[in-house]
Design an enzyme around this catalytic site. Structure first.
Site, mmCIF file in Angstrom:
data_model
loop_
_atom_site.group_PDB
_atom_site.id
_atom_site.type_symbol
_atom_site.label_atom_id
_atom_site.label_comp_id
_atom_site.label_asym_id
_atom_site.label_seq_id
_atom_site.Cartn_x
_atom_site.Cartn_y
_atom_site.Cartn_z
ATOM 1 N N CYS A 93 24.521 20.580 -34.271
ATOM 2 C CA CYS A 93 25.418 19.598 -34.395
ATOM 3 C C CYS A 93 26.377 19.356 -33.326
ATOM 4 O O CYS A 93 26.265 18.134 -33.969
ATOM 5 C CB CYS A 93 26.486 21.009 -35.124
ATOM 6 S SG CYS A 93 27.205 21.853 -34.125
ATOM 7 N N HIS A 146 31.136 24.919 -35.306
ATOM 8 C CA HIS A 146 29.580 23.649 -35.999
ATOM 9 C C HIS A 146 30.900 22.616 -36.091
ATOM 10 O O HIS A 146 32.177 22.825 -36.505
ATOM 11 C CB HIS A 146 29.493 24.441 -37.288
ATOM 12 C CG HIS A 146 28.309 22.894 -38.039
ATOM 13 N ND1 HIS A 146 27.346 23.191 -37.687
ATOM 14 C CD2 HIS A 146 28.353 21.906 -39.270
ATOM 15 C CE1 HIS A 146 26.510 22.490 -38.249
ATOM 16 N NE2 HIS A 146 27.004 21.764 -39.536
ATOM 17 N N HIS A 151 26.096 15.715 -40.828
ATOM 18 C CA HIS A 151 25.395 16.970 -39.478
ATOM 19 C C HIS A 151 24.347 17.400 -38.669
ATOM 20 O O HIS A 151 23.389 17.286 -40.220
ATOM 21 C CB HIS A 151 26.481 18.135 -39.714
ATOM 22 C CG HIS A 151 26.273 19.225 -41.171
ATOM 23 N ND1 HIS A 151 26.173 20.094 -41.164
ATOM 24 C CD2 HIS A 151 26.823 18.274 -41.946
ATOM 25 C CE1 HIS A 151 25.953 20.221 -42.134
ATOM 26 N NE2 HIS A 151 26.184 19.319 -43.347
#
Length: 158
Positions: free
Chosen positions: A52, A103, A115
């Site tokens: 990510c 994240h 993402h």
């Protein structure tokens, strides 16, 4: 099939995050779309595989904006943005491991973010997705007003 799905997703987001004409492409939309469909790879920083923060770092490096390769570190940059005030280019952060920020994605407007998801690679997801809505932590704005204007302006209209 995977390329077709990537193409369709790119086409949808191409229209969604553009400014001006429905068919205009901004530098930001081009950058996020370039990585769409890339596989997930732990510590990955290229279209051969992203994690990510590797993906967000790669997107912003296209504009000479250097981000650290860690979602926790990226969450320390810029200024806090309320979820109701998000604009394309803001970073959105989530707690996916139960231990704090783990994240990150790039908000692109219309309630969506790009993402690199562990089991999917680079995808487009709604902030309202049941998994992510429960895990949302914060957002940060790292683009100045000038940078934002440049990244959201179709070069063909200048």
């Amino acid at each position: 099939m995977k390329k077709l799905v990537g193409f369709v997703c790119s086409a949808v987001m191409f229209c969604t995050i553009s400014v001006g004409s429905a068919w205009a492409e901004t530098p930001l939309s081009a950058a996020v779309n370039d990585g769409l469909g890339s596989p997930y790879k732990w510590a990955g920083t290229t279209t051969k595989g992203f994690d990510c923060s590797g993906y967000t770092s790669w997107v912003f490096a296209k504009f000479n904006i250097q981000l650290p390769h860690s979602s926790k570190s990226q969450a320390q940059l810029g200024t806090h943005v309320d979820k109701n005030d998000l604009r394309p280019g803001d970073l959105v952060f989530f707690n996916t491991d139960g231990r704090g920020i783990s994240h990150v994605g790039v908000y692109v407007g219309d309630g969506k973010f790009y993402h690199s998801a562990t089991n999917e690679g680079v995808v487009i997801t709604k902030l309202s997705d049941s998994y992510y809505v429960k895990r949302y932590v914060t957002a940060r704005r790292i683009l100045s007003e000038e940078q934002y204007t440049q990244l959201m302006t179709d070069p063909a209209t200048q």
